[in-house]
Design an enzyme around this catalytic site. Structure first.
Site, PDB file in Angstrom:
ATOM      1  N   GLY A  14       0.682  -1.329   0.100  1.00  0.00           N
ATOM      2  CA  GLY A  14       0.013   0.153  -0.099  1.00  0.00           C
ATOM      3  C   GLY A  14       0.930   1.042  -0.103  1.00  0.00           C
ATOM      4  N   SER A  15       2.054   1.328  -0.802  1.00  0.00           N
ATOM      5  CA  SER A  15       2.797   2.541  -0.725  1.00  0.00           C
ATOM      6  C   SER A  15       2.128   3.464  -1.600  1.00  0.00           C
ATOM      7  CB  SER A  15       4.089   2.438  -0.895  1.00  0.00           C
ATOM      8  OG  SER A  15       4.580   1.953  -2.484  1.00  0.00           O
ATOM      9  N   ASN A  16       1.496   3.281  -2.578  1.00  0.00           N
ATOM     10  CA  ASN A  16       0.889   4.119  -3.287  1.00  0.00           C
ATOM     11  C   ASN A  16      -0.449   4.696  -2.648  1.00  0.00           C
ATOM     12  OD1 ASN A  16       1.897   5.182  -6.072  1.00  0.00           O
ATOM     13  ND2 ASN A  16       2.372   2.793  -6.206  1.00  0.00           N
ATOM     14  N   LYS A  63     -15.599 -14.330 -11.400  1.00  0.00           N
ATOM     15  CA  LYS A  63     -15.083 -12.899 -11.276  1.00  0.00           C
ATOM     16  C   LYS A  63     -16.581 -11.953 -11.403  1.00  0.00           C
ATOM     17  CE  LYS A  63     -11.431 -11.456 -13.582  1.00  0.00           C
ATOM     18  NZ  LYS A  63     -10.438 -10.652 -13.905  1.00  0.00           N
ATOM     19  N   MET A  88      -3.472  -6.966  -7.952  1.00  0.00           N
ATOM     20  CA  MET A  88      -2.950  -7.913  -8.641  1.00  0.00           C
ATOM     21  C   MET A  88      -4.007  -8.721  -9.574  1.00  0.00           C
ATOM     22  SD  MET A  88      -0.063  -6.953  -8.326  1.00  0.00           S
ATOM     23  CE  MET A  88       0.877  -8.078  -9.359  1.00  0.00           C
ATOM     24  N   ARG A  89      -5.314  -8.036  -9.768  1.00  0.00           N
ATOM     25  CA  ARG A  89      -6.089  -8.709 -10.517  1.00  0.00           C
ATOM     26  C   ARG A  89      -6.470  -7.978 -11.864  1.00  0.00           C
ATOM     27  NH1 ARG A  89      -7.611 -12.931  -8.411  1.00  0.00           N
ATOM     28  NH2 ARG A  89      -7.240 -13.524  -6.389  1.00  0.00           N
ATOM     29  N   ILE A  91      -9.136  -6.416 -14.219  1.00  0.00           N
ATOM     30  CA  ILE A  91     -10.421  -5.759 -13.970  1.00  0.00           C
ATOM     31  C   ILE A  91     -11.439  -6.547 -14.966  1.00  0.00           C
ATOM     32  CG2 ILE A  91     -11.926  -3.787 -13.973  1.00  0.00           C
ATOM     33  CD1 ILE A  91      -9.965  -3.988 -11.576  1.00  0.00           C
ATOM     34  N   ASN A 105      -4.950   3.048 -13.518  1.00  0.00           N
ATOM     35  CA  ASN A 105      -3.958   2.130 -12.937  1.00  0.00           C
ATOM     36  C   ASN A 105      -2.557   2.868 -13.130  1.00  0.00           C
ATOM     37  OD1 ASN A 105      -2.797  -0.248 -11.853  1.00  0.00           O
ATOM     38  ND2 ASN A 105      -1.936  -0.898 -13.777  1.00  0.00           N
ATOM     39  N   HIS A 107       1.616   1.915 -13.301  1.00  0.00           N
ATOM     40  CA  HIS A 107       2.224   0.535 -13.810  1.00  0.00           C
ATOM     41  C   HIS A 107       3.648   0.970 -13.792  1.00  0.00           C
ATOM     42  CE1 HIS A 107       3.117  -3.473 -15.529  1.00  0.00           C
ATOM     43  NE2 HIS A 107       3.818  -2.713 -16.223  1.00  0.00           N
ATOM     44  N   SER A 134       4.034   4.494 -15.840  1.00  0.00           N
ATOM     45  CA  SER A 134       2.805   4.880 -16.584  1.00  0.00           C
ATOM     46  C   SER A 134       1.578   4.962 -15.762  1.00  0.00           C
ATOM     47  CB  SER A 134       2.482   4.040 -17.764  1.00  0.00           C
ATOM     48  OG  SER A 134       3.716   3.866 -18.545  1.00  0.00           O
ATOM     49  N   ASP A 143      -2.655  -3.909 -18.773  1.00  0.00           N
ATOM     50  CA  ASP A 143      -1.687  -2.935 -18.903  1.00  0.00           C
ATOM     51  C   ASP A 143      -1.777  -2.446 -20.565  1.00  0.00           C
ATOM     52  OD1 ASP A 143      -0.998  -2.856 -16.227  1.00  0.00           O
ATOM     53  OD2 ASP A 143       0.706  -4.314 -16.509  1.00  0.00           O
TER      54      ASP A 143
END
Length: 187
Positions: A14-16, A63, A88-89, A91, A105, A107, A134, A143
């Site tokens: 969770g740093s972002n 999903k 890490m999924r 969408i 997102n 990346h 990005s 991505d």
């Protein structure tokens, strides 16, 4: 206080997420969605007073089923923007349709180069002279959505994967909040 409400989706440390919480955003982060019970990002949310929705994808038959549950929670909290931060999924169509053009997102590469998992390691091992970060819209691919902003960093001869990762994370923590504000204030 901003009236735009956003959710952050994260799976790890969770740093972002923390960088967004500490930034002067043009929106309120009102919900953290996490697919990893016990992830460190949940502690950060707790300390920040941000509500959480934690789910185990294996507890659902598809999903579409767990994304429908997420959408229910997003609507309950009035969320209009979703910011992925180490989620890490991929969408799926259910969320993409409900929040079309509102899922962003970040990346750690200069897309389209090095999409997917382990992008920092892939760039490092490829021997390229630079890589970067990005921010892009999410689409059905990995991505592959339209890029909103990019910034690069040089890969130095004495870099390790770890030193490169630290510099890229520092860049992410500056770039993502700035791009979020530009998007929200332009709408």
């Amino acid at each position: 206080m901003p009236n735009v409400k956003a959710a952050v989706f994260a799976s790890g440390t969770g740093s972002n997420f923390q960088a967004m919480i500490e930034a002067d955003l043009a929106c309120d982060i009102v919900l953290l969605v996490c697919d990893k019970p016990g992830a460190a990002v949940l502690d950060r949310a707790g300390l920040s007073g941000v509500s959480t929705f934690v789910f185990d994808p294996r507890a659902f038959t598809s999903k579409a089923e767990y994304e429908a549950k997420i959408i229910e929670k997003l609507y309950e909290t009035g969320v209009t923007w979703i910011f992925l931060a180490g989620y890490m999924r991929i969408i799926g169509a259910t969320l993409l349709e409900a929040f079309e053009g509102k899922i962003i997102n970040i990346h750690p590469s200069l897309l389209p180069a090095f999409p997917g998992k382990d992008a920092i390691k892939a760039a490092y091992n490829a021997g390229v002279g630079k890589t970067g970060v990005s921010v892009h819209f999410i689409d059905e691919g990995m991505d592959t959505g339209p890029v909103i902003a990019q910034e690069s960093v040089k890969i130095f001869p004495n870099d390790t994967i770890q030193t490169l990762q630290v510099r890229l994370q520092q860049l992410e923590h500056r770039l993502y909040p700035r791009v979020i504000n530009q998007l929200i204030l332009s709408k």
